[in-house]
Design a protein around this motif. Structure first.
Motif, PDB file in Angstrom:
ATOM      1  N   GLY A  25       0.814  -1.210   0.000  1.00  0.00           N
ATOM      2  CA  GLY A  25       0.000   0.000   0.000  1.00  0.00           C
ATOM      3  C   GLY A  25       0.849   1.262   0.000  1.00  0.00           C
ATOM      4  N   THR A  26       0.155   2.379   0.082  1.00  0.00           N
ATOM      5  CA  THR A  26       0.788   3.704   0.010  1.00  0.00           C
ATOM      6  C   THR A  26       0.495   4.479   1.292  1.00  0.00           C
ATOM      7  OG1 THR A  26       0.477   3.670  -2.369  1.00  0.00           O
ATOM      8  CG2 THR A  26       0.831   5.829  -1.383  1.00  0.00           C
ATOM      9  N   GLY A  27       1.404   5.398   1.672  1.00  0.00           N
ATOM     10  CA  GLY A  27       1.125   6.252   2.824  1.00  0.00           C
ATOM     11  C   GLY A  27       2.131   6.060   3.942  1.00  0.00           C
ATOM     12  N   SER A  28       1.955   6.839   5.012  1.00  0.00           N
ATOM     13  CA  SER A  28       2.959   6.871   6.069  1.00  0.00           C
ATOM     14  C   SER A  28       2.964   5.610   6.931  1.00  0.00           C
ATOM     15  CB  SER A  28       2.734   8.107   6.946  1.00  0.00           C
ATOM     16  OG  SER A  28       1.412   8.101   7.457  1.00  0.00           O
ATOM     17  N   THR A  29       1.803   4.962   7.094  1.00  0.00           N
ATOM     18  CA  THR A  29       1.752   3.751   7.935  1.00  0.00           C
ATOM     19  C   THR A  29       2.365   2.581   7.174  1.00  0.00           C
ATOM     20  OG1 THR A  29      -0.368   4.657   8.665  1.00  0.00           O
ATOM     21  CG2 THR A  29       0.238   2.470   9.502  1.00  0.00           C
ATOM     22  N   THR A  30       1.978   2.430   5.917  1.00  0.00           N
ATOM     23  CA  THR A  30       2.524   1.330   5.105  1.00  0.00           C
ATOM     24  C   THR A  30       4.021   1.508   4.897  1.00  0.00           C
ATOM     25  OG1 THR A  30       0.462   1.587   3.918  1.00  0.00           O
ATOM     26  CG2 THR A  30       1.914  -0.129   3.156  1.00  0.00           C
ATOM     27  N   ALA A  85      -5.432   3.520   5.826  1.00  0.00           N
ATOM     28  CA  ALA A  85      -6.738   4.072   5.438  1.00  0.00           C
ATOM     29  C   ALA A  85      -6.915   5.420   6.121  1.00  0.00           C
ATOM     30  CB  ALA A  85      -7.857   3.114   5.839  1.00  0.00           C
ATOM     31  N   ASP A  86      -7.823   6.223   5.581  1.00  0.00           N
ATOM     32  CA  ASP A  86      -8.096   7.546   6.173  1.00  0.00           C
ATOM     33  C   ASP A  86      -9.255   7.492   7.160  1.00  0.00           C
ATOM     34  OD1 ASP A  86      -6.098   8.605   4.493  1.00  0.00           O
ATOM     35  OD2 ASP A  86      -7.536   8.558   2.839  1.00  0.00           O
ATOM     36  N   GLU A  87     -10.221   6.618   6.913  1.00  0.00           N
ATOM     37  CA  GLU A  87     -11.326   6.383   7.855  1.00  0.00           C
ATOM     38  C   GLU A  87     -11.721   4.903   7.792  1.00  0.00           C
ATOM     39  OE1 GLU A  87     -13.812  10.615   8.060  1.00  0.00           O
ATOM     40  OE2 GLU A  87     -14.741   8.896   7.091  1.00  0.00           O
ATOM     41  N   ILE A  95     -12.473   4.827   3.835  1.00  0.00           N
ATOM     42  CA  ILE A  95     -12.151   5.885   2.866  1.00  0.00           C
ATOM     43  C   ILE A  95     -10.638   5.864   2.733  1.00  0.00           C
ATOM     44  CG2 ILE A  95     -11.985   8.364   2.424  1.00  0.00           C
ATOM     45  CD1 ILE A  95     -14.710   8.748   3.617  1.00  0.00           C
ATOM     46  N   LYS A  96     -10.152   5.881   1.488  1.00  0.00           N
ATOM     47  CA  LYS A  96      -8.731   5.931   1.207  1.00  0.00           C
ATOM     48  C   LYS A  96      -8.475   6.970   0.115  1.00  0.00           C
ATOM     49  CE  LYS A  96      -6.434   2.210   0.665  1.00  0.00           C
ATOM     50  NZ  LYS A  96      -5.351   2.917   1.346  1.00  0.00           N
ATOM     51  N   GLY A  97      -7.190   7.341  -0.029  1.00  0.00           N
ATOM     52  CA  GLY A  97      -6.846   8.215  -1.155  1.00  0.00           C
ATOM     53  C   GLY A  97      -6.299   9.576  -0.798  1.00  0.00           C
ATOM     54  N   ARG A  98      -6.004   9.786   0.506  1.00  0.00           N
ATOM     55  CA  ARG A  98      -5.375  11.049   0.880  1.00  0.00           C
ATOM     56  C   ARG A  98      -4.074  11.245   0.087  1.00  0.00           C
ATOM     57  NH1 ARG A  98      -1.211  11.789   2.826  1.00  0.00           N
ATOM     58  NH2 ARG A  98      -1.031   9.592   3.343  1.00  0.00           N
ATOM     59  N   GLY A  99      -3.412  10.139  -0.220  1.00  0.00           N
ATOM     60  CA  GLY A  99      -2.156  10.207  -0.983  1.00  0.00           C
ATOM     61  C   GLY A  99      -2.370  10.087  -2.482  1.00  0.00           C
ATOM     62  N   ALA A 100      -3.632  10.113  -2.916  1.00  0.00           N
ATOM     63  CA  ALA A 100      -3.997  10.083  -4.344  1.00  0.00           C
ATOM     64  C   ALA A 100      -3.659   8.762  -5.046  1.00  0.00           C
ATOM     65  CB  ALA A 100      -3.372  11.270  -5.089  1.00  0.00           C
ATOM     66  N   ALA A 101      -3.469   7.706  -4.258  1.00  0.00           N
ATOM     67  CA  ALA A 101      -3.072   6.416  -4.864  1.00  0.00           C
ATOM     68  C   ALA A 101      -4.233   5.423  -4.910  1.00  0.00           C
ATOM     69  CB  ALA A 101      -1.912   5.818  -4.069  1.00  0.00           C
ATOM     70  N   LEU A 102      -5.468   5.924  -4.703  1.00  0.00           N
ATOM     71  CA  LEU A 102      -6.619   5.039  -4.508  1.00  0.00           C
ATOM     72  C   LEU A 102      -6.879   4.041  -5.635  1.00  0.00           C
ATOM     73  CD1 LEU A 102      -9.723   6.825  -5.654  1.00  0.00           C
ATOM     74  CD2 LEU A 102      -7.827   8.245  -4.986  1.00  0.00           C
ATOM     75  N   MET A 104      -4.879   2.440  -7.975  1.00  0.00           N
ATOM     76  CA  MET A 104      -4.017   1.248  -8.005  1.00  0.00           C
ATOM     77  C   MET A 104      -4.186   0.456  -6.707  1.00  0.00           C
ATOM     78  SD  MET A 104      -2.462   0.092 -10.442  1.00  0.00           S
ATOM     79  CE  MET A 104      -1.601  -1.443 -10.643  1.00  0.00           C
ATOM     80  N   GLU A 105      -4.422   1.177  -5.597  1.00  0.00           N
ATOM     81  CA  GLU A 105      -4.658   0.475  -4.328  1.00  0.00           C
ATOM     82  C   GLU A 105      -5.878  -0.434  -4.456  1.00  0.00           C
ATOM     83  OE1 GLU A 105      -2.880   3.624  -1.040  1.00  0.00           O
ATOM     84  OE2 GLU A 105      -4.982   3.767  -1.554  1.00  0.00           O
ATOM     85  N   LYS A 106      -6.959   0.121  -5.006  1.00  0.00           N
ATOM     86  CA  LYS A 106      -8.186  -0.693  -5.083  1.00  0.00           C
ATOM     87  C   LYS A 106      -8.006  -1.861  -6.057  1.00  0.00           C
ATOM     88  CE  LYS A 106     -12.219   1.399  -4.580  1.00  0.00           C
ATOM     89  NZ  LYS A 106     -13.509   2.082  -4.883  1.00  0.00           N
ATOM     90  N   SER A 122      -7.155   7.110  15.666  1.00  0.00           N
ATOM     91  CA  SER A 122      -7.787   8.360  15.218  1.00  0.00           C
ATOM     92  C   SER A 122      -8.577   8.158  13.910  1.00  0.00           C
ATOM     93  CB  SER A 122      -6.727   9.444  15.001  1.00  0.00           C
ATOM     94  OG  SER A 122      -5.942   9.129  13.867  1.00  0.00           O
ATOM     95  N   LYS A 123      -8.357   7.039  13.211  1.00  0.00           N
ATOM     96  CA  LYS A 123      -9.025   6.794  11.928  1.00  0.00           C
ATOM     97  C   LYS A 123     -10.397   6.131  12.080  1.00  0.00           C
ATOM     98  CE  LYS A 123      -5.199   7.931   9.573  1.00  0.00           C
ATOM     99  NZ  LYS A 123      -4.413   6.994   8.821  1.00  0.00           N
ATOM    100  N   LEU A 124     -10.735   5.701  13.294  1.00  0.00           N
ATOM    101  CA  LEU A 124     -12.024   5.021  13.484  1.00  0.00           C
ATOM    102  C   LEU A 124     -13.144   6.052  13.558  1.00  0.00           C
ATOM    103  CD1 LEU A 124     -11.095   2.301  16.166  1.00  0.00           C
ATOM    104  CD2 LEU A 124     -11.065   2.116  13.667  1.00  0.00           C
TER     105      LEU A 124
END
Ligand SMILES: O=C[C@H](O)[C@H](O)[C@H](O)COP(=O)(O)O
Length: 227
Positions: A25-30, A85-87, A95-102, A104-106, A122-124
């Protein structure tokens, strides 16, 4: 917060076995997960593990950290995909896609045997859209028409602007992102399908009914939610 992200990323390693193809995946956690995965591969604690990146970011991180990468068109199947995930709602819709990678992720997460989501508490949310807009990837020429059409859903849509470039964010696929705020999302699956029916929409950031396991980093430790 960073420590909670690291904790879920470490916990996610327990799902990875030899010979697995792993969606990255994409983002700071992954990013933490990719770093830790690379360490295990370099130390030969995991063998024959390959990563399928969901973005330039995850591809670069994988290469930097020693995770061998392959394209989706080079593998027969994806055993597991790991992503942030964002939420996350109580039914594990996302909800995903804060990093605009939604997109290819999906594409990758939909095909994975297991889709494992990594978030901090905080995402729940009780209901999707409570805090975050729904990102929608659109064909550039159609952005304005789609932004206007979105109003039919009792929503407003804003073109996402870049911060280190003039003009709009351009995705890894060469498209634009609209961030849509809905008054109330009653049925995430329904909305996900309806948005994708609009000509010019490439994909949207509602991921309904596809997460299998969510690891939540909390101050009391990592909690596991399952569908
Ligand atoms: O396009 C970006 C992705 O959907 C991310 O996975 C999502 O925004 C979560 O990112 P982070 O782990 O940085 O909060």
């Amino acid at each position: 917060m960073e420590e909670l992200k690291r904790a879920v990323a470490r916990e996610a390693l327990k799902f990875i076995e030899d010979d697995m193809v792993v969606g990255l995946g994409t983002g700071s956690t992954t990013a933490y997960f990719i770093e830790y995965l690379g360490k295990l591969i370099m130390e030969e604690e995991l063998e024959d593990v390959y990563g399928v990146p969901t973005s330039y970011q995850s591809r670069m991180l994988a290469l930097e950290n020693g995770v061998p990468v392959v394209g989706l068109d080079e593998v027969d199947a994806i055993d597991i995909a790991v992503d942030g995930a964002d939420e996350v709602d109580p039914h594990l819709n996302l909800i995903k896609g804060r990093g605009a990678a939604l997109t290819m992720e999906k594409i990758i997460e939909y095909r994975a045997g297991t889709f494992l989501v990594l978030v901090d508490e905080s995402k729940l949310v009780e209901r999707l859209g409570q805090k975050m807009p729904v990102p929608i990837e659109v064909i550039p020429a159609a952005w304005r028409a789609i932004a206007e059409e979105i109003e039919v859903f009792n929503a407003t849509a804003e073109l996402r602007m870049a911060s280190k470039k003039d003009g709009p964010v351009v995705t890894d696929n060469g498209n634009f992102i609209l961030d849509a705020r809905f008054h109330r999302i009653e049925d995430p699956l329904d909305l996900e399908i309806e948005l994708n029916n609009i000509p010019g929409v490439v994909e949207n950031g509602i991921f309904a009914d596809i997460a299998d396991v969510v690891l939540v980093g909390t101050r009391e430790g990592v909690k596991r939610l399952e569908r």
